[in-house]
Design a protein around this motif. Structure first.
Motif, PDB file in Angstrom:
ATOM      1  N   UNK A   1       0.333  -1.358  -0.231  1.00  0.00           N
ATOM      2  CA  UNK A   1       0.118   0.174  -0.120  1.00  0.00           C
ATOM      3  C   UNK A   1       1.307   1.125   0.037  1.00  0.00           C
ATOM      4  N   UNK A   2       2.320   1.502   0.435  1.00  0.00           N
ATOM      5  CA  UNK A   2       3.206   2.208   0.141  1.00  0.00           C
ATOM      6  C   UNK A   2       3.510   2.517  -1.063  1.00  0.00           C
ATOM      7  N   UNK A   3       3.836   1.901  -2.230  1.00  0.00           N
ATOM      8  CA  UNK A   3       3.459   2.084  -2.895  1.00  0.00           C
ATOM      9  C   UNK A   3       2.508   2.690  -4.021  1.00  0.00           C
ATOM     10  N   UNK A   4       1.239   2.586  -3.852  1.00  0.00           N
ATOM     11  CA  UNK A   4       0.103   3.231  -3.882  1.00  0.00           C
ATOM     12  C   UNK A   4       0.314   4.891  -3.805  1.00  0.00           C
ATOM     13  N   UNK A   5       0.791   5.572  -3.500  1.00  0.00           N
ATOM     14  CA  UNK A   5       1.359   7.223  -3.816  1.00  0.00           C
ATOM     15  C   UNK A   5       2.057   7.206  -4.492  1.00  0.00           C
ATOM     16  N   UNK A   6       3.087   6.351  -4.505  1.00  0.00           N
ATOM     17  CA  UNK A   6       3.808   6.237  -5.396  1.00  0.00           C
ATOM     18  C   UNK A   6       2.915   6.250  -7.255  1.00  0.00           C
ATOM     19  N   UNK A   7       2.568   4.971  -7.388  1.00  0.00           N
ATOM     20  CA  UNK A   7       1.604   4.850  -8.711  1.00  0.00           C
ATOM     21  C   UNK A   7       0.758   6.086  -8.990  1.00  0.00           C
ATOM     22  N   UNK A   8       0.507   7.715  -8.087  1.00  0.00           N
ATOM     23  CA  UNK A   8      -0.140   8.275  -7.632  1.00  0.00           C
ATOM     24  C   UNK A   8       0.818   9.766  -8.228  1.00  0.00           C
ATOM     25  N   UNK A   9       1.603   9.863  -7.723  1.00  0.00           N
ATOM     26  CA  UNK A   9       2.309  10.773  -8.209  1.00  0.00           C
ATOM     27  C   UNK A   9       3.651  10.296  -9.418  1.00  0.00           C
ATOM     28  N   UNK A  10       3.414   9.558  -9.387  1.00  0.00           N
ATOM     29  CA  UNK A  10       3.964   9.001 -10.665  1.00  0.00           C
ATOM     30  C   UNK A  10       3.363   7.941 -12.109  1.00  0.00           C
TER      31      UNK A  10
END
Length: 291
Positions: A180-189
């Motif tokens: 779930x910590x990668x979800x922000x990465x997928x949103x921001x990039x």
């Protein structure tokens, strides 16, 4: 690399020893990982031996090490060395690199150089071993460069055998590998191609949610024998995520022979089986459909 001649593409293998004999992990962590996986055979094949292993099976393999020098104090195997070794076997090996986000601007420059000059196609992150949360802004300049370069970011997710049984887990914090910590990465990039590595125990549902919701997030099936896959992972791989699930073994701790033998016993639809073993990886790695 002739994709038509390959029967599979393994997107997750490790270079665990350099040309000078230097190991990718400290002896303590390497031994703990071997105990965890019951893998005390040839745990340190050279990149050349890895190439021979996959060539004999008409498979290709993505190869990388892990740069965790900041957290562990153990020097990495140079990315340039691994890329050069892969370049000696272009028919079967695909070079990835690993850059510790703590390297800052120097790491960003290295990433650009590795893609431009050494043919690197992606970057491996191990948040627990490297000691950072994937959504920490510390890593954002590196993600920005990887996205711009059209390369792939592969994140270890879930529990790790590295440090298992060692006092205090060798200082390795499992919480950083919650997908779930990668979800922000997928949103921001949003254009960054991402692979969530492994069945993400104990966060399998989180990984399925992120991969289902975010366009460019994939899941590789490495690090576990398929006979132990959670049922929801098999169900999603066979349906909603059939175009986003990838064959990975985690060689040398799990051999492709063992993985494929156990995968053959799963109730996977034949067209989906072809996608998982090769077609999805071919499209992701080479941005084209394999035949």
């Amino acid at each position: 690399m002739n994709l038509d001649e390959l029967v599979a593409i393994d997107v997750h293998t490790h270079a665990e020893v350099g040309r000078d004999g230097h190991s990718s992990l400290s002896p303590e962590l390497l031994d703990a990982s071997a105990d965890y996986f019951h893998a005390h055979g040839n745990r340190r094949p050279t990149v050349g031996e890895l190439a021979d292993h996959y060539r004999a099976r008409r498979m290709a393999a993505v190869v990388f090490t892990v740069d965790a020098e900041h957290a562990t104090g153990h020097p990495r195997i140079p990315n340039e060395e691994i890329a050069a070794s892969c370049a000696e076997h272009p028919d079967v090996l695909i070079p990835f690199a690993s850059i510790d986000p703590h390297r800052g601007a120097a790491g960003v420059r290295e990433a650009r150089r590795l893609v431009a000059d050494h043919g690197v196609r992606g970057f491996k992150f191990h948040p627990s071993l490297q000691g950072f949360a994937p959504d920490d802004r510390l890593a954002y300049p590196l993600y920005e460069a990887i996205e711009e370069l059209g390369a792939i970011a592969l994140f270890h997710t879930g529990q790790t055998g590295i440090g298992a049984g060692v006092r205090g887990g060798g200082g390795i914090r499992l919480k950083y590998s919650n997908p779930m910590l990668v979800d922000d990465v997928a949103v921001d990039f949003p254009d960054l191609r991402i692979i969530l590595a492994h069945p993400s125990f104990p966060w399998q549902d989180e990984a399925l949610a992120v991969a289902t919701h975010k366009e460019h997030v994939h899941i590789d099936l490495s690090g576990w024998s398929p006979k132990y896959f959670p049922p929801q992972l098999v169900r999603y791989a066979n349906s909603l995520l059939q175009d986003k699930v990838l064959f990975g073994s985690d060689y040398p701790v799990i051999t492709p022979d063992r993985w494929l033998a156990d995968f053959a016993a799963l109730d996977i639809k034949p067209p989906v089986r072809l996608k998982i073993l090769k077609q999805n990886a071919a499209r992701l790695l080479f941005r084209e459909e394999s035949k």
